[in-house]
Structures are given as C-alpha cells and as structure tokens.
Design a protein around this motif. Structure first.
Motif, PDB file in Angstrom:
ATOM      1  N   THR A 137       0.877  -1.413  -0.204  1.00  0.00           N
ATOM      2  CA  THR A 137      -0.011   0.549   0.490  1.00  0.00           C
ATOM      3  C   THR A 137       0.678   1.316  -0.241  1.00  0.00           C
ATOM      4  OG1 THR A 137      -0.220   0.199   2.615  1.00  0.00           O
ATOM      5  CG2 THR A 137      -1.967  -1.293   1.077  1.00  0.00           C
ATOM      6  N   GLU A 138       2.081   1.074   0.013  1.00  0.00           N
ATOM      7  CA  GLU A 138       2.894   2.419   0.223  1.00  0.00           C
ATOM      8  C   GLU A 138       3.761   2.465  -0.461  1.00  0.00           C
ATOM      9  OE1 GLU A 138       1.890   3.431   4.920  1.00  0.00           O
ATOM     10  OE2 GLU A 138       3.613   2.149   4.435  1.00  0.00           O
ATOM     11  N   ALA A 139       3.779   1.516  -1.452  1.00  0.00           N
ATOM     12  CA  ALA A 139       5.596   1.605  -2.678  1.00  0.00           C
ATOM     13  C   ALA A 139       4.949   1.051  -3.748  1.00  0.00           C
ATOM     14  CB  ALA A 139       6.234   0.767  -1.960  1.00  0.00           C
ATOM     15  N   ILE A 140       5.300   1.693  -4.727  1.00  0.00           N
ATOM     16  CA  ILE A 140       4.897   1.208  -6.039  1.00  0.00           C
ATOM     17  C   ILE A 140       6.184   1.540  -7.396  1.00  0.00           C
ATOM     18  CG2 ILE A 140       4.094   3.608  -6.918  1.00  0.00           C
ATOM     19  CD1 ILE A 140       1.551   2.016  -8.692  1.00  0.00           C
ATOM     20  N   VAL A 141       6.330   1.012  -8.055  1.00  0.00           N
ATOM     21  CA  VAL A 141       7.422   0.903  -9.210  1.00  0.00           C
ATOM     22  C   VAL A 141       6.886   1.817  -9.829  1.00  0.00           C
ATOM     23  CG1 VAL A 141       9.436  -0.896 -10.682  1.00  0.00           C
ATOM     24  CG2 VAL A 141       8.266  -1.361  -8.508  1.00  0.00           C
ATOM     25  N   THR A 142       7.749   2.627 -10.553  1.00  0.00           N
ATOM     26  CA  THR A 142       7.092   3.341 -11.690  1.00  0.00           C
ATOM     27  C   THR A 142       8.122   3.485 -13.203  1.00  0.00           C
ATOM     28  OG1 THR A 142       8.326   5.707 -10.600  1.00  0.00           O
ATOM     29  CG2 THR A 142       6.348   5.264 -10.394  1.00  0.00           C
ATOM     30  N   ILE A 143       7.891   3.864 -13.976  1.00  0.00           N
ATOM     31  CA  ILE A 143       9.069   3.805 -15.065  1.00  0.00           C
ATOM     32  C   ILE A 143       9.702   5.053 -15.622  1.00  0.00           C
ATOM     33  CG2 ILE A 143       8.790   3.780 -17.795  1.00  0.00           C
ATOM     34  CD1 ILE A 143       5.834   2.308 -17.586  1.00  0.00           C
ATOM     35  N   GLY A 144      10.131   5.071 -14.026  1.00  0.00           N
ATOM     36  CA  GLY A 144      11.154   6.244 -13.817  1.00  0.00           C
ATOM     37  C   GLY A 144      10.829   7.380 -12.846  1.00  0.00           C
ATOM     38  N   ALA A 145      10.895   8.036 -12.408  1.00  0.00           N
ATOM     39  CA  ALA A 145      11.204   9.344 -11.351  1.00  0.00           C
ATOM     40  C   ALA A 145      10.212  10.105 -12.275  1.00  0.00           C
ATOM     41  CB  ALA A 145      11.928  10.209 -11.389  1.00  0.00           C
ATOM     42  N   LYS A 146      10.139  10.946 -13.861  1.00  0.00           N
ATOM     43  CA  LYS A 146       8.967  11.348 -14.442  1.00  0.00           C
ATOM     44  C   LYS A 146       7.590  10.677 -14.500  1.00  0.00           C
ATOM     45  CE  LYS A 146      11.372  14.830 -17.493  1.00  0.00           C
ATOM     46  NZ  LYS A 146      11.691  14.779 -18.930  1.00  0.00           N
ATOM     47  N   ASP A 147       8.014   9.148 -15.042  1.00  0.00           N
ATOM     48  CA  ASP A 147       6.537   8.788 -15.023  1.00  0.00           C
ATOM     49  C   ASP A 147       5.656   8.883 -13.914  1.00  0.00           C
ATOM     50  OD1 ASP A 147       4.206   6.975 -15.229  1.00  0.00           O
ATOM     51  OD2 ASP A 147       5.738   5.614 -14.111  1.00  0.00           O
ATOM     52  N   ALA A 148       6.366   8.563 -12.478  1.00  0.00           N
ATOM     53  CA  ALA A 148       6.003   9.395 -11.136  1.00  0.00           C
ATOM     54  C   ALA A 148       5.074  10.822 -11.084  1.00  0.00           C
ATOM     55  CB  ALA A 148       6.710   8.921 -10.214  1.00  0.00           C
ATOM     56  N   LEU A 149       5.763  11.407 -11.105  1.00  0.00           N
ATOM     57  CA  LEU A 149       5.948  12.729 -10.577  1.00  0.00           C
ATOM     58  C   LEU A 149       4.643  13.430 -11.890  1.00  0.00           C
ATOM     59  CD1 LEU A 149       6.472  15.223  -9.366  1.00  0.00           C
ATOM     60  CD2 LEU A 149       7.895  16.099 -11.058  1.00  0.00           C
ATOM     61  N   ALA A 150       4.727  13.159 -13.427  1.00  0.00           N
ATOM     62  CA  ALA A 150       3.515  13.172 -13.764  1.00  0.00           C
ATOM     63  C   ALA A 150       2.575  12.953 -13.985  1.00  0.00           C
ATOM     64  CB  ALA A 150       3.965  13.142 -14.754  1.00  0.00           C
ATOM     65  N   HIS A 151       2.728  11.223 -13.804  1.00  0.00           N
ATOM     66  CA  HIS A 151       1.196  10.968 -13.286  1.00  0.00           C
ATOM     67  C   HIS A 151      -0.133  10.709 -11.980  1.00  0.00           C
ATOM     68  CE1 HIS A 151       2.775   8.206 -16.947  1.00  0.00           C
ATOM     69  NE2 HIS A 151       1.516   9.158 -17.740  1.00  0.00           N
ATOM     70  N   LEU A 152       1.266  11.274 -10.808  1.00  0.00           N
ATOM     71  CA  LEU A 152       0.866  11.430 -10.129  1.00  0.00           C
ATOM     72  C   LEU A 152       0.113  12.749  -9.777  1.00  0.00           C
ATOM     73  CD1 LEU A 152       0.502  10.661  -7.035  1.00  0.00           C
ATOM     74  CD2 LEU A 152       3.116  12.111  -6.605  1.00  0.00           C
ATOM     75  N   LEU A 153       0.678  14.146 -10.555  1.00  0.00           N
ATOM     76  CA  LEU A 153      -0.127  15.194 -10.989  1.00  0.00           C
ATOM     77  C   LEU A 153      -1.036  14.800 -11.523  1.00  0.00           C
ATOM     78  CD1 LEU A 153       2.508  17.323 -11.217  1.00  0.00           C
ATOM     79  CD2 LEU A 153       1.893  17.829  -9.137  1.00  0.00           C
ATOM     80  N   PHE A 154      -0.832  14.478 -12.204  1.00  0.00           N
ATOM     81  CA  PHE A 154      -2.046  14.084 -13.039  1.00  0.00           C
ATOM     82  C   PHE A 154      -3.758  12.869 -12.485  1.00  0.00           C
ATOM     83  CE2 PHE A 154      -4.649  12.010 -17.165  1.00  0.00           C
ATOM     84  CZ  PHE A 154      -4.838  13.299 -17.683  1.00  0.00           C
ATOM     85  N   ALA A 155      -3.014  12.344 -11.613  1.00  0.00           N
ATOM     86  CA  ALA A 155      -4.371  11.651 -10.640  1.00  0.00           C
ATOM     87  C   ALA A 155      -4.330  12.962  -9.679  1.00  0.00           C
ATOM     88  CB  ALA A 155      -3.243  10.364 -10.436  1.00  0.00           C
ATOM     89  N   ILE A 156      -3.904  13.359  -9.278  1.00  0.00           N
ATOM     90  CA  ILE A 156      -4.368  14.164  -8.221  1.00  0.00           C
ATOM     91  C   ILE A 156      -4.828  15.860  -8.207  1.00  0.00           C
ATOM     92  CG2 ILE A 156      -3.137  12.354  -6.162  1.00  0.00           C
ATOM     93  CD1 ILE A 156      -1.077  14.810  -5.699  1.00  0.00           C
ATOM     94  N   ILE A 157      -4.497  16.395  -9.709  1.00  0.00           N
ATOM     95  CA  ILE A 157      -4.654  17.729  -9.207  1.00  0.00           C
ATOM     96  C   ILE A 157      -5.461  18.217 -10.400  1.00  0.00           C
ATOM     97  CG2 ILE A 157      -3.539  20.319 -10.492  1.00  0.00           C
ATOM     98  CD1 ILE A 157      -2.735  18.937  -7.807  1.00  0.00           C
ATOM     99  N   GLY A 158      -6.720  19.124  -9.379  1.00  0.00           N
ATOM    100  CA  GLY A 158      -7.726  19.517 -10.963  1.00  0.00           C
ATOM    101  C   GLY A 158      -6.989  20.807 -11.230  1.00  0.00           C
TER     102      GLY A 158
END
Length: 414
Positions: free
Chosen positions: A103-124
């Motif tokens: 629940t507290e760890a996920i693998v991402t396709i590099g740091a950019k993937d993590a950052l861009a997609h996290l923002l896309f998920a939580i920001i409106g």
C-alpha cells in the motif's frame, strides 16, 4: 468534400501543447549537433545524462532474465512484488523508514513517470501546487498539464523558500493542495537537513497539504553530507510521498526505473491511473533492478566518489579561469552565476557564446524558469581529463578580448 466546421485545421494548436513553451535546451542541443556534424569537438556538460556503466551484475541479470519467455509477457503496472520488497528494504536499512509493500510503495517508469502521472491523478483545475524556482521543468509543467496552478517561489537558498512558503500560507490566498520539492535540488544544488523537512511536514499538517518530494539525487551527497529522506520525519507518511530513482544512484538512466513511496492514498491514486496507462516496466529490467538494490550495495558510493572528484576538478578549473563558483554539497551539477562582464547578455546568449568560443555546452538557467536567469548549469558527465580540457578552453575564452563580442545570430529555423 469541405472540412467540417469543427475540424482541426493545419497550424491550429492542440489544447495542452499550446500551454508548453518551446524547450529552451533544444536551442543549445541543435547548435551542439550542428557543430559536431561540422567536425568540431564540443564538450557536452549540458544534459544530466550519466556516462557511467550500469553495474555488471545488473547487466548480467537482465541478459539472463530476457532469455526466459515467461518474462516477455505483460508485467504488473505497480511493479513485481520482489522489486517493491527490495526498495522497501532499502528504505528500512538506509533511512530507518518502514513502508508497507502493498500500500505504500509502487514501481514507476522512471521518476518523471511517477511525478507527471501522480500530478495528473491528484490535481484538478485550479488546484495550487507550490514549488521552488528555478526548477526541473516537469515540476512546473507537470502541474500545467494536469490543469493545476503552478505557484513558484524563489529559492536562492532553502531558508528563503521556506520563509516564502510560510508567508504564502499567512497571506489568505488559496492554500496549496501540494508542496512539490526536490532536495538535493536540480538545478541549484541547494541542500537541506532533516529539520527543514520537519518544518515542511509541520506546515502540511497544519494546513492539510500533501507533499511530493522528488529524491532523484538521494545518494549523491559529498564531503560527508547525507541527503535526508522526508519520510524520516515522524508522521510524514500522513502527508508525503517520495520519489526515488535508480538513474543517478546506479547509472541506470536508460533503464527507466523509479519508485514512489509513502502516503497510501497518494500511492493508490497513482496505482489507479497507471493501471489505465501502462503494464509496467519490462519484467527482465525489474528483475535486474532487484539485483541492483540487493547485491550492488557499494555502487552508489563508487558513483558518488566519481561525481565528487569531477566536481572538484571543475570547480578548481573554473577558479583558475577566474570564474569562482561555490562547490555544491550534492547532486551531479554545478550551478554557476554568469561572470559579471556577461551578466547583461542573459543565460541563453551566454550559453551560445560559450559553445561558440569555448566549445563547451552548458544548460542556460532560463530553461529552468524565470528565476534561473543569470546562471548556467554544468553537468558532471565528463571524465576529469575532459573536464580539465573544458575549463582550459573556458579560461582561454574568458581571457580573450574577443569574448566580449556578441555571438553570431542563430539561424531563424533554430
């Protein structure tokens, strides 16, 4: 047949693309490529692209894993369990931080993937994300692409940013939904201690704000400095996630392996959106990354020592050239204020002049945002011999009367 009235006409801008300015670094890259095509030897200290080899056990493992047809199938978008276990174990060992593998760890396709997609998920639309400037471009434009409002605060040093953040909360303006930070910082190399992180977490707790910490240079602290993880702060996981990358720590830039750890709600949001967007990293790469984390424990220290030696070589060479720059405490960059005599030229024109006269490519500070003007960034991606060559060429440039001349204009199509 005539076009429908709502058809996209040639030359029309696409909705999100029109929000992204031209990439400033492309100007320098094109000039570099043209010079090299003409046979000129350009020393490239622009992009932060590690030049070192990935540790041999990691390479051997990916070769072995790729031979197994079972690894050719779709993987898991959140990362195979053994890889998540490996990063969680590293955090426990290195930072004393315990994360739940599921629940507290996920693998991402590099740091950019993590950052861009996290923002896309939580920001409106209209959500405020506050971050330091200058900054790595995705920190600003990831917010823009997610329809949020990127609020930039000056960061000549960490205390100035923190004071500005506190003032923003006191101002009565719309409160940020996210504080987006990155220490050691790219491009400025600003570093912080754990007490700074405690203050950021305290602000998040007081105002109900999430924190995203891009920890790309986690392993690259010099002269005994160890960059802190924000998750070391007690209670940080209630508000924060941290993004860790294999790129710089293990010379695995092209492998594209990163992680996001911390707050379970943010991790779940990232996992949900990734489940729609990808099937995870090619499984042999994930298997090899487990070897990196579990068996190549000395690799980050060896890589760190190389960057520190290059830093010292560059700083000393620039000093001998009459360009005095403060040595960074961490990262793989040197953030250098333009010499006074060239200050009015601006960072882009100075970078062009440096390439033309000294045959050295650097990144103009304006490419990192308006508050980066007046600086250029050196990447420590050349060995010491090439670094010395670069500083010798810079010295000749700085001491030549011709150096004060304006650079030749760039062709219109660049």
């Amino acid at each position: 047949m005539p076009l429908a009235s709502n058809s996209l006409l040639p030359g029309d801008e696409f909705y999100r693309i029109q929000k992204l300015p031209p990439y400033v670094f492309a100007v320098i890259n094109e000039l570099r490529d043209k010079a090299r095509a003409a046979g000129e030897d350009i020393i490239d200290m622009g992009m932060g692209n590690p030049d070192g080899a990935t540790p041999r056990p990691v390479v051997d493992k990916v070769i072995e894993a790729v031979q197994n047809p079972a690894n050719h199938r779709y993987s898991v978008s959140r990362g195979i369990p053994a890889l998540r276990e490996a990063i969680v174990e590293r955090y426990a060992t290195q930072y004393g931080v315990r994360c739940n593998v599921d629940t507290e760890a996920i693998v991402t396709i590099g740091a950019k993937d993590a950052l861009a997609h996290l923002l896309f998920a939580i920001i409106g639309p209209g959500d405020v994300v506050v971050s330091p400037n200058p900054a790595y471009p995705i920190h600003q434009y990831g917010v823009v692409m997610a329809e949020g409002e990127a609020r930039m605060l000056p960061m000549p040093d960490a205390e100035t940013f923190l004071s500005g953040l506190k003032a923003l909360y006191r101002s009565g303006e719309k409160k940020p939904k996210v504080i987006l930070i990155s220490f050691p910082h790219n491009p400025t190399t600003v570093c912080v201690d754990l007490e700074f992180m405690r203050e950021i977490v305290a602000l998040a707790r007081e105002h109900g704000t999430y924190i995203v910490h891009d920890f790309a240079y986690a392993e690259l602290g010099f002269d005994g400095y160890r960059p802190p993880s924000i998750l070391q702060v007690e209670g940080a996981k209630e508000y924060a996630v941290e993004i860790y990358s294999m790129t710089k720590s293990f010379n695995m830039a092209g492998w594209r392996v990163g992680f996001c750890l911390g707050n379970s709600r943010l991790i779940a949001a990232l996992a949900r959106i990734k489940s729609y967007l990808d099937y995870g990293i090619f499984q042999p790469i994930q298997i090899a990354s487990i070897v990196a984390l579990n068996e190549c424990l000395g690799a980050p220290g060896e890589i760190r020592a190389i960057y520190q030696s290059r830093r010292d070589c560059l700083i000393e060479g620039l000093k001998d050239a009459g360009w005095v720059v403060q040595p960074p405490r961490a990262s793989m960059f040197v953030w250098a204020q333009i010499p006074d005599v060239f200050a009015q030229m601006g960072s882009l024109e100075f970078a062009k002049l440096l390439m033309k006269k000294a045959r050295v490519a650097v990144s103009p500070g304006i490419g990192f945002g308006p508050m980066g003007e007046g600086f250029v960034r050196f990447s420590l991606i050349e060995d010491e011999a090439r670094t010395r060559q670069a500083t010798e060429q810079i010295a000749r440039f700085l001491t030549s009367p011709e150096s004060l001349h304006e650079p030749e204009p760039i062709p219109a199509h660049v």
